[in-house]
Design an enzyme around this catalytic site. Structure first.
Site, PDB file in Angstrom:
ATOM      1  N   GLY A  11       0.828  -1.200   0.000  1.00  0.00           N
ATOM      2  CA  GLY A  11       0.000   0.000   0.000  1.00  0.00           C
ATOM      3  C   GLY A  11       0.867   1.256   0.000  1.00  0.00           C
ATOM      4  N   LEU A  13       1.411   3.686   2.342  1.00  0.00           N
ATOM      5  CA  LEU A  13       2.297   3.800   3.499  1.00  0.00           C
ATOM      6  C   LEU A  13       3.218   2.585   3.593  1.00  0.00           C
ATOM      7  CD1 LEU A  13       3.230   5.082   6.172  1.00  0.00           C
ATOM      8  CD2 LEU A  13       1.340   3.909   7.299  1.00  0.00           C
ATOM      9  N   THR A  65      -9.293   1.646   2.906  1.00  0.00           N
ATOM     10  CA  THR A  65      -9.123   3.070   3.203  1.00  0.00           C
ATOM     11  C   THR A  65     -10.031   3.999   2.402  1.00  0.00           C
ATOM     12  OG1 THR A  65      -7.291   3.093   1.636  1.00  0.00           O
ATOM     13  CG2 THR A  65      -6.715   2.880   3.939  1.00  0.00           C
ATOM     14  N   TYR A 128     -15.928   4.151   8.290  1.00  0.00           N
ATOM     15  CA  TYR A 128     -14.470   3.966   8.303  1.00  0.00           C
ATOM     16  C   TYR A 128     -13.925   4.223   9.710  1.00  0.00           C
ATOM     17  CZ  TYR A 128      -9.527   5.071   7.356  1.00  0.00           C
ATOM     18  OH  TYR A 128      -8.151   5.123   7.383  1.00  0.00           O
ATOM     19  N   TRP A 153      -4.655  12.363   6.497  1.00  0.00           N
ATOM     20  CA  TRP A 153      -4.447  13.014   5.196  1.00  0.00           C
ATOM     21  C   TRP A 153      -3.131  12.586   4.540  1.00  0.00           C
ATOM     22  CZ3 TRP A 153      -6.353  18.800   4.999  1.00  0.00           C
ATOM     23  CH2 TRP A 153      -7.615  18.901   5.596  1.00  0.00           C
TER      24      TRP A 153
HETATM   25  N1  LIG Z   1      -4.613   7.215   3.470  1.00  0.00           N
HETATM   26  C1  LIG Z   1      -4.849   8.064   4.468  1.00  0.00           C
HETATM   27  O1  LIG Z   1      -5.048   9.261   4.269  1.00  0.00           O
HETATM   28  C2  LIG Z   1      -4.878   7.563   5.891  1.00  0.00           C
HETATM   29  C3  LIG Z   1      -5.204   8.459   6.926  1.00  0.00           C
HETATM   30  C4  LIG Z   1      -5.209   8.012   8.246  1.00  0.00           C
HETATM   31  C5  LIG Z   1      -4.874   6.696   8.531  1.00  0.00           C
HETATM   32  N2  LIG Z   1      -4.568   5.832   7.516  1.00  0.00           N
HETATM   33  C6  LIG Z   1      -4.233   4.447   7.855  1.00  0.00           C
HETATM   34  O2  LIG Z   1      -2.881   4.195   7.434  1.00  0.00           O
HETATM   35  C7  LIG Z   1      -2.760   2.837   6.982  1.00  0.00           C
HETATM   36  C8  LIG Z   1      -2.163   2.827   5.586  1.00  0.00           C
HETATM   37  O3  LIG Z   1      -3.023   3.536   4.698  1.00  0.00           O
HETATM   38  P1  LIG Z   1      -2.725   3.595   3.132  1.00  0.00           P
HETATM   39  O4  LIG Z   1      -3.409   4.801   2.614  1.00  0.00           O
HETATM   40  O5  LIG Z   1      -1.283   3.370   2.888  1.00  0.00           O
HETATM   41  O6  LIG Z   1      -3.561   2.324   2.633  1.00  0.00           O
HETATM   42  P2  LIG Z   1      -3.578   1.641   1.192  1.00  0.00           P
HETATM   43  O7  LIG Z   1      -2.686   2.343   0.241  1.00  0.00           O
HETATM   44  O8  LIG Z   1      -5.012   1.442   0.849  1.00  0.00           O
HETATM   45  O9  LIG Z   1      -2.884   0.235   1.506  1.00  0.00           O
HETATM   46  C9  LIG Z   1      -3.516  -0.771   2.224  1.00  0.00           C
HETATM   47  C10 LIG Z   1      -2.970  -2.097   1.743  1.00  0.00           C
HETATM   48  O10 LIG Z   1      -3.672  -3.130   2.432  1.00  0.00           O
HETATM   49  C11 LIG Z   1      -4.012  -4.130   1.500  1.00  0.00           C
HETATM   50  N3  LIG Z   1      -5.151  -4.913   1.936  1.00  0.00           N
HETATM   51  C12 LIG Z   1      -6.473  -4.630   1.799  1.00  0.00           C
HETATM   52  N4  LIG Z   1      -7.216  -5.633   2.277  1.00  0.00           N
HETATM   53  C13 LIG Z   1      -6.352  -6.570   2.742  1.00  0.00           C
HETATM   54  C14 LIG Z   1      -6.521  -7.842   3.337  1.00  0.00           C
HETATM   55  N5  LIG Z   1      -7.742  -8.381   3.539  1.00  0.00           N
HETATM   56  N6  LIG Z   1      -5.434  -8.543   3.686  1.00  0.00           N
HETATM   57  C15 LIG Z   1      -4.196  -8.044   3.464  1.00  0.00           C
HETATM   58  N7  LIG Z   1      -3.965  -6.851   2.901  1.00  0.00           N
HETATM   59  C16 LIG Z   1      -5.038  -6.117   2.531  1.00  0.00           C
HETATM   60  C17 LIG Z   1      -4.344  -3.340   0.255  1.00  0.00           C
HETATM   61  O11 LIG Z   1      -4.370  -4.173  -0.885  1.00  0.00           O
HETATM   62  P3  LIG Z   1      -5.358  -3.740  -2.111  1.00  0.00           P
HETATM   63  O12 LIG Z   1      -4.843  -2.434  -2.611  1.00  0.00           O
HETATM   64  O13 LIG Z   1      -5.185  -4.878  -3.058  1.00  0.00           O
HETATM   65  O14 LIG Z   1      -6.729  -3.634  -1.523  1.00  0.00           O
HETATM   66  C18 LIG Z   1      -3.198  -2.330   0.241  1.00  0.00           C
HETATM   67  O15 LIG Z   1      -2.028  -2.864  -0.365  1.00  0.00           O
HETATM   68  C19 LIG Z   1      -4.154   2.235   7.086  1.00  0.00           C
HETATM   69  O16 LIG Z   1      -4.267   1.556   8.303  1.00  0.00           O
HETATM   70  C20 LIG Z   1      -5.085   3.442   7.111  1.00  0.00           C
HETATM   71  O17 LIG Z   1      -6.292   3.168   7.764  1.00  0.00           O
HETATM   72  C21 LIG Z   1      -4.552   6.247   6.205  1.00  0.00           C
END
Ligand SMILES: NC(=O)c1ccc[n+]([C@@H]2O[C@H](COP(=O)([O-])OP(=O)(O)OC[C@H]3O[C@@H](n4cnc5c(N)ncnc54)[C@H](OP(=O)(O)O)[C@@H]3O)[C@@H](O)[C@H]2O)c1
Length: 284
Positions: A11, A13, A65, A128, A153
């Site tokens: 993902g 991060l 997300t 969420y 963000w």
């Molecule tokens: N993005 C933001 O702005 C934000 C803000 C606050 C907190 N966060 C938190 O920070 C963390 C990282 O966020 P991110 O934006 O980097 O997320 P992301 O890019 O959506 O990455 C999440 C990864 O998890 C994988 N995934 C989804 N379902 C899964 C499963 N069942 N088993 C194993 N892997 C799975 C996804 O694969 P697929 O792509 O194939 O689904 C993706 O590679 C998350 O915990 C999120 O809640 C994010």
């Protein structure tokens, strides 16, 4: 050599985090797994696979997300963000590993009007946020000394994020409408990864808020992206969240107070616009 497992490693991060941990924790071996290696919605598979690796630490950044997607698919949101964390925590518990969970400002409703402290009562206003809060509760209940890092963000080179979306829209349109009534801090995944690495090295536990410094609205953020990219002739129009009318409500003020990070780890993340400038010059 300690084994550290990052789940969600493909993902936005996750990719930066694995890189940063590999270069900063040189005496540890960092493994990166994603959905192809482990599906965290599967309880037995998840716990068994983690147990077979015997890590000393499991960092779960895998999540669903898409905030509006979560609103429309509540079951999926809870299966990944909450139950997924429970399954990971059970696996970590079986091998006595520490667990780290990434959470969000969206566990707050934004009504405080001042930056949120780690022990402010959570009150999520969308699916969420509720699913992530449940994930926080599971990891804290199941794993001794769990670490929860709340952030907000995010943008980074590996994800489909707000920066990429504004740059894409600026190539296609002359006027962009962007909400001007939600306040927070754009946070660069590399800066966040460095903070997570430091917290791990300090053996931090409990909840920590981590975000780049200073606040803005999405409208301010969009304008800064265009200015820093040298894009002229594209107008940004401020609109309200009501006008945008997305499925999931968002907090209007979700600033995270990061004083605990400063106090306990001696770290403050740089202002968001400085990180953004570096990011845009490296990845224009
Ligand atoms: N993005 C933001 O702005 C934000 C803000 C606050 C907190 N966060 C938190 O920070 C963390 C990282 O966020 P991110 O934006 O980097 O997320 P992301 O890019 O959506 O990455 C999440 C990864 O998890 C994988 N995934 C989804 N379902 C899964 C499963 N069942 N088993 C194993 N892997 C799975 C996804 O694969 P697929 O792509 O194939 O689904 C993706 O590679 C998350 O915990 C999120 O809640 C994010």
């Amino acid at each position: 050599m300690r084994r550290i497992l990052v789940i969600g490693a493909k993902g936005m991060l996750g990719r930066d985090l694995v890189e940063v941990l590999r270069s900063s924790l040189r005496s540890d071996k960092v493994f990166g797994w994603d959905i192809d290696e482990i599906d965290i919605t599967e309880e037995n598979e998840t716990a068994t696979k983690i147990e077979s690796l015997q890590p000393k630490m499991v960092i779960n950044v895998a999540a669903y997300t898409d905030v509006d997607g979560c609103e429309l698919h509540e079951e999926k949101a809870f299966a990944i963000n909450a139950e997924g964390m429970r399954h990971v925590a059970l696996g970590a518990k079986r091998c006595g590993a520490k667990a780290v969970y990434l959470s969000t400002d969206y566990i707050f409703d934004g009504k405080k009007g001042k930056p949120y402290l780690e022990d402010d009562p959570p009150h999520p206003m969308n699916v969420y946020g509720r699913s992530k809060l449940k994930g926080e509760q599971y990891v804290q209940e199941l794993v001794k000394d769990a670490l929860v890092v709340r952030t907000q963000w995010l943008y980074g080179k590996y994800g489909n994020n707000f920066v990429a979306s504004i740059l894409r829209q600026a190539r296609e349109k002359e006027v962009l409408s962007v909400v001007n009534d939600q306040i927070g801090s754009p946070t660069y995944t590399v800066d966040l990864s460095k903070a997570i690495s430091l917290l791990i090295q300090r053996e931090a536990r409990g909840i920590f808020h981590v975000a780049n410094s200073n606040l803005c609205t999405w409208y301010d953020y969009a304008q800064r992206i265009l200015t820093l990219s040298g894009i002229k002739g594209v107008k940004v129009l401020p609109i309200s969240s009501k006008e945008l009318n997305r499925p999931a409500p968002r907090p209007s003020y979700s600033a995270l107070d990061t004083q605990k990070l400063k106090r306990e780890a001696g770290m403050t993340l740089r202002p968001w616009f400085e990180a953004l400038k570096d990011y845009l010059s490296a990845y224009p």
